[in-house]
Design an enzyme around this catalytic site. Structure first.
Site, PDB file in Angstrom:
ATOM      1  N   LYS A  83       0.851  -1.196   0.000  1.00 16.49           N
ATOM      2  CA  LYS A  83       0.000   0.000   0.000  1.00 16.49           C
ATOM      3  C   LYS A  83       0.887   1.247   0.000  1.00 16.49           C
ATOM      4  CE  LYS A  83      -4.306   1.139   2.395  1.00 16.49           C
ATOM      5  NZ  LYS A  83      -4.992   0.994   3.694  1.00 16.49           N
TER       6      LYS A  83
HETATM    7  C1  E4P Z   1      -8.320   2.153   3.617  1.00 15.68           C
HETATM    8  O1  E4P Z   1      -7.573   1.315   3.186  1.00 15.68           O
HETATM    9  C2  E4P Z   1      -8.165   2.795   4.936  1.00 15.68           C
HETATM   10  O2  E4P Z   1      -7.504   1.874   5.792  1.00 15.68           O
HETATM   11  C3  E4P Z   1      -9.457   3.127   5.636  1.00 15.68           C
HETATM   12  O3  E4P Z   1     -10.580   2.727   4.894  1.00 15.68           O
HETATM   13  C4  E4P Z   1      -9.530   4.493   6.194  1.00 15.68           C
HETATM   14  O4  E4P Z   1     -10.754   4.674   6.853  1.00 15.68           O
HETATM   15  P1  E4P Z   1     -11.022   5.834   7.909  1.00 15.68           P
HETATM   16  O5  E4P Z   1     -11.256   7.115   7.156  1.00 15.68           O
HETATM   17  O6  E4P Z   1     -12.269   5.415   8.635  1.00 15.68           O
HETATM   18  O7  E4P Z   1      -9.820   5.905   8.794  1.00 15.68           O
END
Ligand code: E4P
Length: 217
Positions: A83
Site C-alpha cells: 500500500k
Molecule cells: C483504507 O484502506 C483505509 O484503511 C481506511 O478505509 C480508512 O478509513 P477511515 O477514514 O475510517 O480511517
C-alpha cells in the site's frame, strides 16, 4: 463485489472469515497502532489466516525508501499487497514495484485525477476515501461514480476499492455504482445483516413455535 475488512484486529478478522465474508484485508499505520502489534508479525498472521489479498502500508514518504519497504513487505507472504500513498513519489514507487510484479494498493485518493494517475502507474487497486470526503461535506460516492466512468471509458484494469466506509448504506451505494471492492470495519460489515423487521418477524415465529410446541429435531 469483493469484501475486504479494514482492520489489523486478528480475532475480528477470524470471526468474519469464519462467516465467509472476508475476500481480503486492508491495514494502515493507524490500524497497526491500534492493534498494538509489530507490523511484520501481525501482517504475517493475517496473511496466514486469509486466502485473499492483504494490504500492508509503507511507512516512508520518499521514493527509494518506499520501494525498499515495499519489497520487504512483499517478502512476508505471497498475498501481500503493497500500500502506497497517492503522492508523486508514491506513484513512481507504484510503477517500479508493479513492473516487478508486485500488487499495489494506492491509498489516500480524494479526486478523480488522482485515480487516473494511479491507474496509469499500474496500481492493482485505487482506494478512494468516501467517509473522509463526507466529513468535509464533499460527496464521497460521487467520486466513486466518477472513477467508475473514467476507468470504464479507457478500460483500465485497476480495481476501485472503496475505502473509509462508515455506514451500511455506503456499501449498498458502492455496489449500485459498481465499485469492485469495499473495505469496511468489521462492525459495519456485520451490521449489514440487521433489520428491525427481521428481529420482529423472528420473535413472532419463535413465540408461535413455543405456543404450538413445533419440533423438528
Ligand atoms: C483504507 O484502506 C483505509 O484503511 C481506511 O478505509 C480508512 O478509513 P477511515 O477514514 O475510517 O480511517
Amino acid at each position: 463485489m469483493k469484501f475486504f475488512v479494514d482492520t489489523a484486529d486478528v480475532p475480528a478478522i477470524r470471526e468474519l472469515n469464519d462467516l465467509g465474508f472476508v475476500d481480503g484485508v486492508t491495514t494502515n499505520p493507524s490500524l497497526i497502532k491500534k492493534s498494538g502489534r509489530d507490523i511484520i508479525e501481525v501482517t504475517k498472521e493475517i496473511c496466514d489466516l486469509v486466502d485473499g489479498p492483504v494490504s500492508a502500508e509503507v511507512t516512508a514518504t520518499d521514493y527509494e525508501t518506499m520501494v525498499a519497504e515495499g519489497r520487504k513487505l512483499a517478502e512476508i507472504a505471497s498475498n501481500v499487497v503493497i500500500k502506497l500513498p497517492l503522492t508523486l513519489d508514491g506513484l513512481k514507487a507504484c510503477k517500479t514495484l508493479s513492473n516487478e510484479g508486485h500488487k499495489i494498493n494506492v491509498t489516500l485518493c480524494f479526486s478523480a485525477n488522482q485515480a487516473l494517475l494511479a491507474a496509469k502507474a499500474g496500481a492493482t487497486y485505487i482506494s478512494p476515501f468516501i467517509g473522509r470526503l463526507d466529513d468535509i461535506n464533499i460527496d464521497g460516492l460521487e467520486l466513486i461514480e466518477d472513477i467508475r466512468t473514467i476507468y470504464d471509458n479507457y478500460g483500465f484494469e485497476t480495481e476501485i476499492l472503496a475505502a473509509s466506509i462508515r455506514t451500511v448504506n455506503h456499501i449498498s451505494d458502492c455496489a449500485k455504482i459498481g465499485a469492485d471492492v469495499i473495505t469496511a470495519p468489521p462492525a459495519v460489515i456485520k451490521a449489514m445483516a440487521n433489520h428491525v423487521l427481521t428481529d420482529k418477524g423472528l420473535a413472532a415465529f419463535v413465540a408461535d413455535i413455543e405456543a404450538a410446541g413445533i419440533k423438528i429435531l
